[in-house]
Design an enzyme around this catalytic site. Structure first.
Site, PDB file in Angstrom:
ATOM      1  N   HIS A 160     -65.312   9.191   7.082  1.00 24.00           N
ATOM      2  CA  HIS A 160     -66.367   8.189   6.909  1.00 24.00           C
ATOM      3  C   HIS A 160     -65.858   6.838   6.433  1.00 24.00           C
ATOM      4  CE1 HIS A 160     -69.782  11.050   7.208  1.00 24.00           C
ATOM      5  NE2 HIS A 160     -68.868  11.897   6.786  1.00 24.00           N
ATOM      6  N   LYS A 170     -77.850  -2.269   0.486  1.00 24.70           N
ATOM      7  CA  LYS A 170     -76.724  -1.331   0.628  1.00 24.70           C
ATOM      8  C   LYS A 170     -75.908  -1.403  -0.647  1.00 24.70           C
ATOM      9  CE  LYS A 170     -75.452  -3.803   4.272  1.00 24.70           C
ATOM     10  NZ  LYS A 170     -75.304  -2.773   5.261  1.00 24.70           N
ATOM     11  N   ARG A 171     -74.918  -0.514  -0.799  1.00 19.24           N
ATOM     12  CA  ARG A 171     -74.074  -0.620  -1.973  1.00 19.24           C
ATOM     13  C   ARG A 171     -73.384  -1.981  -2.024  1.00 19.24           C
ATOM     14  NH1 ARG A 171     -73.039   4.011  -5.235  1.00 19.24           N
ATOM     15  NH2 ARG A 171     -71.611   2.607  -6.284  1.00 19.24           N
ATOM     16  N   LYS A 204     -68.625  -5.446   2.339  1.00 13.45           N
ATOM     17  CA  LYS A 204     -69.969  -5.548   2.927  1.00 13.45           C
ATOM     18  C   LYS A 204     -70.487  -6.984   2.872  1.00 13.45           C
ATOM     19  CE  LYS A 204     -71.056  -0.732   1.696  1.00 13.45           C
ATOM     20  NZ  LYS A 204     -71.468   0.006   2.898  1.00 13.45           N
ATOM     21  N   THR A 246     -75.708   3.077   8.379  1.00 14.35           N
ATOM     22  CA  THR A 246     -76.900   3.790   8.851  1.00 14.35           C
ATOM     23  C   THR A 246     -78.147   3.018   8.439  1.00 14.35           C
ATOM     24  OG1 THR A 246     -76.654   5.172   6.886  1.00 14.35           O
ATOM     25  CG2 THR A 246     -75.972   6.117   8.978  1.00 14.35           C
ATOM     26  N   LYS A 277     -81.904   2.183  10.314  1.00 16.04           N
ATOM     27  CA  LYS A 277     -83.241   2.317   9.707  1.00 16.04           C
ATOM     28  C   LYS A 277     -84.033   1.031   9.881  1.00 16.04           C
ATOM     29  CE  LYS A 277     -81.062   5.446   6.522  1.00 16.04           C
ATOM     30  NZ  LYS A 277     -80.186   5.473   5.339  1.00 16.04           N
TER      31      LYS A 277
HETATM   32  C1  26W Z   1     -63.674   9.412  -3.487  1.00 17.39           C
HETATM   33  C2  26W Z   1     -64.492   8.165  -3.612  1.00 17.39           C
HETATM   34  C3  26W Z   1     -65.325   7.991  -2.415  1.00 17.39           C
HETATM   35  C4  26W Z   1     -66.700   8.154  -2.503  1.00 17.39           C
HETATM   36  C5  26W Z   1     -67.468   8.024  -1.373  1.00 17.39           C
HETATM   37  C6  26W Z   1     -64.746   7.689  -1.215  1.00 17.39           C
HETATM   38  C7  26W Z   1     -65.515   7.561  -0.101  1.00 17.39           C
HETATM   39  C8  26W Z   1     -66.870   7.737  -0.169  1.00 17.39           C
HETATM   40  C9  26W Z   1     -67.714   7.661   1.059  1.00 17.39           C
HETATM   41  C10 26W Z   1     -66.940   8.140   2.258  1.00 17.39           C
HETATM   42  C11 26W Z   1     -68.258   6.316   1.271  1.00 17.39           C
HETATM   43  C12 26W Z   1     -69.356   6.324   2.273  1.00 17.39           C
HETATM   44  O1  26W Z   1     -70.486   6.644   1.959  1.00 17.39           O
HETATM   45  N1  26W Z   1     -69.054   5.953   3.513  1.00 17.39           N
HETATM   46  C13 26W Z   1     -70.094   5.610   4.447  1.00 17.39           C
HETATM   47  O2  26W Z   1     -70.415   6.724   5.254  1.00 17.39           O
HETATM   48  C14 26W Z   1     -71.520   6.421   6.082  1.00 17.39           C
HETATM   49  C15 26W Z   1     -71.908   7.681   6.822  1.00 17.39           C
HETATM   50  O3  26W Z   1     -70.969   8.001   7.777  1.00 17.39           O
HETATM   51  C16 26W Z   1     -71.177   5.285   7.024  1.00 17.39           C
HETATM   52  O4  26W Z   1     -72.328   4.961   7.762  1.00 17.39           O
HETATM   53  C17 26W Z   1     -70.723   4.062   6.240  1.00 17.39           C
HETATM   54  O5  26W Z   1     -70.266   3.068   7.114  1.00 17.39           O
HETATM   55  C18 26W Z   1     -69.616   4.456   5.285  1.00 17.39           C
HETATM   56  O6  26W Z   1     -69.284   3.366   4.436  1.00 17.39           O
END
Ligand code: 26W
Length: 818
Positions: free
Chosen positions: A358, A546-547, A552, A656, A660
């Protein structure tokens, strides 16, 4: 088995009955919380009836089952969603009305389980909804964090974090299953022994933590199928360590209990950034081990110990690398507990696991220090070492002499366990979450692996459930769609496409416009109540939610607002006919991410400047919505005219939120990144506004010296806003407040170069795109046409489509016949 829907009278009787039996009261003297309880129990009864009816069918029919492992499941509130899934909304609405109750007020009583950070967790929740709706047998597995993602308040422009104690009053939707408790082992050492002449290994002197499951039923839409979301909660083995207790070490005994239970205490609030915390590794193994142990136990119950067919009956999916330790855990169980050989265990494991990536952000790719893994998970570490040994030997055949390449690909290298390499090497499928993201995985992040096994890599673009994000969040638009094309789209998402022809129907366009306006009013009411901010509902609503992360680029948005402000101040007369707009932001920053929090402060300071200016405030308003979460999104997204998707090209895996907004009729203003690219493909360039550098240009520019200072020198408008960051225009009480942002844009620091996310490079094009957008908005007919096209073509982004693709390409589950 047919389960009947409740009639209006039955619903009323049930609510009254629950109040009477649980609280000994009538509606007139019940509290809001009691009314919520009574309605939620009524709905839960209906959900559980369907659970009873569908339960056992999967086993009887010997259907393959999917375990979707995810450290985050951002499910949102359940009551309203379940009412939608029961396809009995009308009856509930009438019943509540006749009882003198307002459903939207009741829904607000439900605490939202914030068991996720953002996109990855919300995606998991949408997937589970679609799996149930499509009657595919699955179990979501996650951690029952006692504290979800923090609640956000804005105080004096700053983000303040408050604990999210969502379980304080218990949860209506979970069913505890102590009978299915699993034991997870940490620490100790590995003992080698022989059994019937075979060398075996077992853990000694370990510490045990119990994993107690709490199941949340997920009812599919009009499918009568319930899949469970299993949330594992950590519990100490013994309530108290009696020997130390007897020795009078009362506090130590309590401490040990706390130490075990802290594992499921809190969700780490970092998004796309890792901090190699030991507790986080414990959480990950806890989730992985409990889930895999249960999957094996459940398999044995139905098929006995015929492990040859394990991959035909069980699919394990790891949602990013966070539950990746499930891979060596299955190896361990198959070898140490079930007596299989390494070769057999490896083959089964490989055919069972699939992995979705992701993110390509380097700071988000998980690596665990070897010594931490070996200390905490000694047997797992041994298995990882052997995987690594075999992997490197195999790679040596493939890339003879290329040590550096092999080092990059190794499961263990340079003192770290590389989780992505583990998941790619040991899984049978690796998928990226949009086309461009998968291309980047193949070209750079996993290029070496792509050379050895190209067919492993697949692209399945993300999606969202149209049940929550359209039917539930936008009741008005949904009924309008029903009036136009009938309600078959609710079950069959592709039918949404039929809406497109109504773009030429003036009466429909008028109603569509009125729906948007009503949604703006709903949002305004909400913000008035929650943060004392009323909105001008005739404004164009331009939303970025979004975050908060530098990639971003909320900064791009903020700086362009400042540019517009300057233009209005310089030339107030030219603004007379300008369409007034409201810029809405919603964003949480990781508590330790200093610059992200400073950007929140900056947005709020720009807001203060703009909103208090007698001239500028006539044309623009800046609003920061506190505590962006699923339920805020449900009110915010349906009110948006413009969807801001500004990530530096190549950085956002998919996004995503963009989907929406589109589904709710907002026009995207975005870069060629993630799923924006596919939104463009779907709607055509006349129905979207694209700007900025491409991923290739970003790549190339990253190799060159930064252009930041050249832009500063040559572009007076940019020079002016950058100067305003540090000259006291913003926050005169603290003129130096935003020096860090100024510095990062112009000079960079440490290993990162100036303006590493190309805010300044993309700013002029972005400002122009915004001008075009506002000009477009002035032509209402054409604008609404575009909005309708966006809704109609959003069917491609329904998560039902995504689940069908996952199923055809990866899982191969059969629909349960009910
Ligand atoms: C370990 C720390 C950490 C925490 C969360 C690393 C990575 C994440 C996630 C992978 C971050 C995340 O939410 N990624 C998002 O995933 C969505 C679903 O596929 C995508 O639509 C977003 O672009 C992506 O940023």
């Amino acid at each position: 088995m047919i389960v009947k829907r409740l009639t209006v009278d039955e619903i009323k009787a049930s609510i009254k009955g629950k109040l009477e039996r649980n609280y000994g009261c009538e509606i007139s003297d019940a509290t809001k919380a009691q009314i919520y309880d009574a309605l939620a129990q009524t709905v839960r009864d209906e959900v559980m009836k369907r659970r009873t009816a569908s339960r056992g069918e999967r086993k009887k029919q010997h259907c393959k089952k999917l375990y979707y492992l995810s450290a985050e499941f951002l499910v949102g509130r359940a009551l309203h969603n379940n009412m939608v899934a029961l396809v009995n909304e009308e009856a509930y609405a009438v019943a509540l009305h006749e009882l003198g109750l307002d459903p939207s007020k009741i829904f607000e009583e439900e605490p939202e389980p914030g068991l996720g950070n953002g996109g990855l967790g919300r995606l998991a929740a949408c997937f589970l909804d679609s799996l149930s709706s499509l009657r595919l047998p699955a179990m979501g597995c996650t951690i029952r964090y006692e504290y979800g993602l923090f609640r956000q308040k804005i105080v004096d422009g700053y983000q303040v974090e408050l604990p999210d104690n969502w379980l304080e009053n218990g949860s209506m939707w979970e069913v505890c299953r102590p009978d299915q408790t699993q034991e997870v082992r940490f620490g100790g050492y590995v003992e080698r022994y022989e059994q019937n002449g075979v060398v075996k290994y077992r853990l000694k002197d370990y510490t045990t933590v119990q994993a107690v499951p709490y199941d949340v039923p997920t009812l599919g839409y009009d499918s009568n199928m319930v899949n469970m979301l299993r949330c594992w909660s950590a519990k100490a083995t013994k309530t108290l360590d009696m020997p130390s207790f007897n020795r009078g070490e009362y506090t130590r005994a309590i401490e040990e209990k706390e130490l075990a239970e802290v594992i499921s205490k809190v969700l780490y609030p970092d998004d796309n950034h890792i901090e190699g915390k030991e507790l986080r590794l414990k959480q990950q193994y806890f989730l992985s081990s409990a889930s895999v142990q249960y999957a094996v136990e459940d398999f044995i119950k139905v098929y006995g110990r015929n492990f040859d067919i394990f991959p035909d009956k069980v699919a394990l999916h790891v949602n990013d690398t966070h539950p990746g330790m499930a891979i060596p855990e299955l190896m361990r169980i198959l070898m140490d507990e079930e007596g299989l050989s390494w070769e057999k265990a490896e083959d089964i494991t490989r055919r069972t696991f699939a992995y979705t990536n992701h993110t390509v952000m380097a700071e988000a790719l998980e690596k665990w220090p070897e010594d931490m893994v070996s200390r905490l998970l000694p047997r797992i570490y041994m298995i990882l070492q052997e995987i690594n040994r075999r992997e490197c030997a195999a790679l040596w055949e493939y890339f003879p002499g290329q040590w550096e390449r092999i080092g990059r690909m190794a499961v263990i290298g340079y003192g770290y366990v590389n989780m992505a390499n583990l998941c790619v090497y040991m899984g049978h499928s690796v998928n990226g979450v949009s086309k461009i993201h998968t291309d980047i995985l193949k070209k750079s992040v996993f290029h070496d692996f792509y050379l050895t096994e190209p067919s492993k890599f697949i692209a399945i673009t993300n999606g969202i459930t149209h049940r929550r994000w359209l039917m539930m969040a936008n009741y008005r638009l949904s009924t309008l769609i029903d009036e136009a094309i009938g309600d078959a789209w609710r079950k069959d998402y592709e039918k949404l496409a039929e809406l497109e022809r109504f773009k030429d129907d003036a009466a429909f366009r008028q109603k569509f416009f009125e729906v948007k306006k009503a949604n703006k009013e709903r949002l305004s009411k909400r913000l008035t109540a929650s943060q004392n901010t009323a909105l001008r509902t005739d404004d164009m609503f331009d939303v970025q939610a979004k975050r908060l992360h530098e990639y971003k680029r909320q900064l791009l948005n903020a700086l362009s607002i400042l540019i517009l402000y300057n233009r209005i101040k310089d030339n107030p007369d030219a603004s007379a006919n300008v369409q007034p707009r409201t810029y809405v932001f919603g964003a949480k920053a990781a508590p330790g991410y200093y610059r992200a929090k400073l950007i929140i402060r900056l947005i709020n300071e720009i807001g203060r400047l703009v909103n208090n200016d007698p001239v500028a405030s006539r044309y623009m308003k800046v609003v920061f919505v506190e505590n962006y979460c699923v339920s805020v999104a449900e009110d915010l997204i349906p009110a948006a005219d413009v969807s801001e998707q500004l990530s530096t090209a190549g950085k956002e895996a998919s996004g995503t939120g963009n989907m929406k907004f589109m589904m709710n009729g907002a026009i995207t203003l975005g870069t060629l990144d993630g799923a924006n690219v596919e939104i463009l493909d779907a709607v055509g360039s006349e129905n979207i506004h694209i700007f900025g550098m491409t991923a290739e240009q970003v790549e190339a520019a990253s190799m060159q010296p930064s252009r930041a200072s050249a832009i500063f020198e040559t572009n007076p408008e940019i020079r002016r806003v950058l100067t305003q960051l540090i000259d006291g225009t913003l926050c005169p009480e603290q003129p130096g407040l935003f020096r860090d942002i100024y510095h990062s844009l112009l000079f960079g620091e440490g290993s990162s170069f100036a303006d590493q996310y190309f805010v300044l490079s993309d700013l002029p094009g972005y400002v122009r795109a915004r001008e075009n957008l506002v000009r477009d908005y002035a032509d209402r007919d054409s604008w609404v046409r575009k909005a309708i096209v966006n809704v109609a073509r959003s069917w491609i982004f329904a998560s039902d489509r995504v689940i069908k693709e996952y199923n055809e390409k990866i899982w191969h589950l059969d629909e349960v016949r009910l």
